[in-house]
Design a protein around this motif. Structure first.
Motif, PDB file in Angstrom:
ATOM      1  N   ASP A 101      -1.809  -3.738  10.669  1.00 34.69           N
ATOM      2  CA  ASP A 101      -2.332  -3.709   9.322  1.00 34.69           C
ATOM      3  C   ASP A 101      -3.700  -4.504   8.718  1.00 34.69           C
ATOM      4  N   TRP A 149      11.581   3.906   7.797  1.00 32.54           N
ATOM      5  CA  TRP A 149      12.797   2.905   8.061  1.00 32.54           C
ATOM      6  C   TRP A 149      11.922   1.592   8.343  1.00 32.54           C
ATOM      7  N   TYR A 162       0.762  -1.275  -0.171  1.00 30.71           N
ATOM      8  CA  TYR A 162      -0.036   0.065   0.118  1.00 30.71           C
ATOM      9  C   TYR A 162       0.788   1.178   0.143  1.00 30.71           C
ATOM     10  N   ASN A 166       1.409  -0.544  13.158  1.00 33.73           N
ATOM     11  CA  ASN A 166       0.103  -1.442  13.144  1.00 33.73           C
ATOM     12  C   ASN A 166       0.380  -2.771  12.749  1.00 33.73           C
ATOM     13  N   VAL A 190      -5.260   4.498   0.848  1.00 36.72           N
ATOM     14  CA  VAL A 190      -5.181   5.583   0.111  1.00 36.72           C
ATOM     15  C   VAL A 190      -4.466   4.912  -0.953  1.00 36.72           C
TER      16      VAL A 190
END
Ligand code: SAM
Ligand code: DTB
Ligand code: SF4
Length: 308
Positions: A149, A96, A53, A147, A219
């Motif tokens: 995710d 990073w 993503y 996260n 996004v």
């Protein structure tokens, strides 16, 4: 909470789901108050990881220009502007895989500088090695964002350069150091409802569950593998927020990335479903976010009050 139990929440009639979410929300928060956080990318692009993503991975041609770590005065100026605009929390992100010791030492002064303005601090720097969370704690960091995710099952379709266990290990280090945990995920990456439920179940099963749960809508950035991900029904995003609120009633549930492409009516439903924080300011890390004036107008229309 098992994934099956969370899936049962997702399958409730929408009014019932929202009623339960509002009940949980009102037991712990004033439902008219929303916290405002501003993001700053302190080190942009060139990341070695392959998160499908992400516009900052060096594997994808997305037009994001690589930038070295910002100087402290630039970070301070951005934090000051965020505070003047009404934010109470400032989140610094770095592209990073994880900080090297020298990176961490350069980052640490940012925490005291931002805290000195009276803002809450959050950092998202990737995976942490033993001893690094303690250094961030000693610098005064309030939250660390890392996260999960998505679900453990779908995760391998999205990232191959680090696994779910690595993420859980970093979260354990943050928790053990006594820093508040900010951990959430992304919705709309082509995952199933079962995956969304399994993500929420994972988050809610962290013991204790995170103090802060960002729910991002993908996004879609041109050049990333997920640019063509199928559109997700906005109401499914609202359901994800509600499930987070019900299962983690005392957490800050953050309506995070993806508001620019979301209707204001859907955002209003997210607040009804228990979201009580947003990213505020024109930019997320590298992509756009609604103009602050537009958000202020939305708050006015909804009678919402920014947390002071
Ligand atoms: N590099 C660090 C890491 O991945 O842990 C910190 C920065 S990274 C950009 C922080 C989070 O932003 C990711 O875990 C992901 O959840 C979110 N994110 C990145 N790109 C996104 C996108 N296109 N849409 C929605 N969320 C995104
Ligand atoms: C989180 O869950 N969302 C924020 C924050 N934590 C660091 C990041 C969103 C990034 C969206 C894509 C971009 O602007 O680069
Ligand atoms: Fe790198 Fe973080 Fe983007 Fe993954 S999400 S590519 S680790 S900046």
């Amino acid at each position: 909470m098992t994934p099956k139990e969370v899936l049962a929440l997702f399958e409730l009639p929408f009014p019932e789901l929202l009623y339960r979410a509002q009940t949980a929300h009102r037991a712990h928060f004033d439902p008219a108050t929303v916290q405002l956080s501003t993001l700053l990318s302190v080190k942009t692009g060139g990341c070695p990881e392959d998160c499908a993503y992400c516009p900052q991975s060096r594997r994808y041609q997305t037009g994001v220009e690589d930038e070295a770590l910002l100087p402290v005065d630039e970070v301070l100026a951005a934090a000051r502007a965020a505070k003047e605009n009404g934010a109470t929390r400032f989140c610094m992100g770095a592209a990073w895989r994880g900080p090297k010791q020298a990176d961490l030492e350069k980052f640490i002064p940012f925490v005291a500088a931002v805290k000195g303005l009276g803002l809450e601090t959050c950092a998202t720097l990737g995976m942490l090695k033993a001893g690094q969370a303690e250094q961030l704690r000693d610098a005064g960091l309030d939250f660390y964002n890392h996260n999960l995710d998505t679900s453990p099952e779908f995760y391998g379709d999205i990232i191959t350069t680090r696994d779910y266990e690595d993420r859980l290990e970093t979260l354990g280090r943050v928790r053990a150091a006594g820093i508040k945990v900010c951990c959430g995920g992304i919705v709309g990456m082509g995952e199933s409802r079962r995956d969304r439920a399994a993500l929420i179940a994972q988050l809610a099963s962290l013991d204790p569950y995170p103090e802060s749960v960002p729910i991002n809508a993908l996004v879609k950035v041109e050049g990333t593998p997920l640019f063509d991900a199928p559109a997700l029904d906005e109401l499914e995003f609202v359901r994800t927020i509600a499930a987070a609120r019900i299962t983690m009633p005392k957490a800050w549930v953050r309506l995070s990335a993806g508001r620019e492409a979301m209707s204001e009516s859907t955002q209003a439903l997210c607040f009804l479903a228990g979201a009580n924080s947003i990213f505020y300011g024109e930019k997320l890390l590298t992509t756009g976010n609604p103009q602050a004036a537009r958000d202020r107008a939305l708050f006015q229309r909804l009678g919402l009050i920014p947390l002071q």
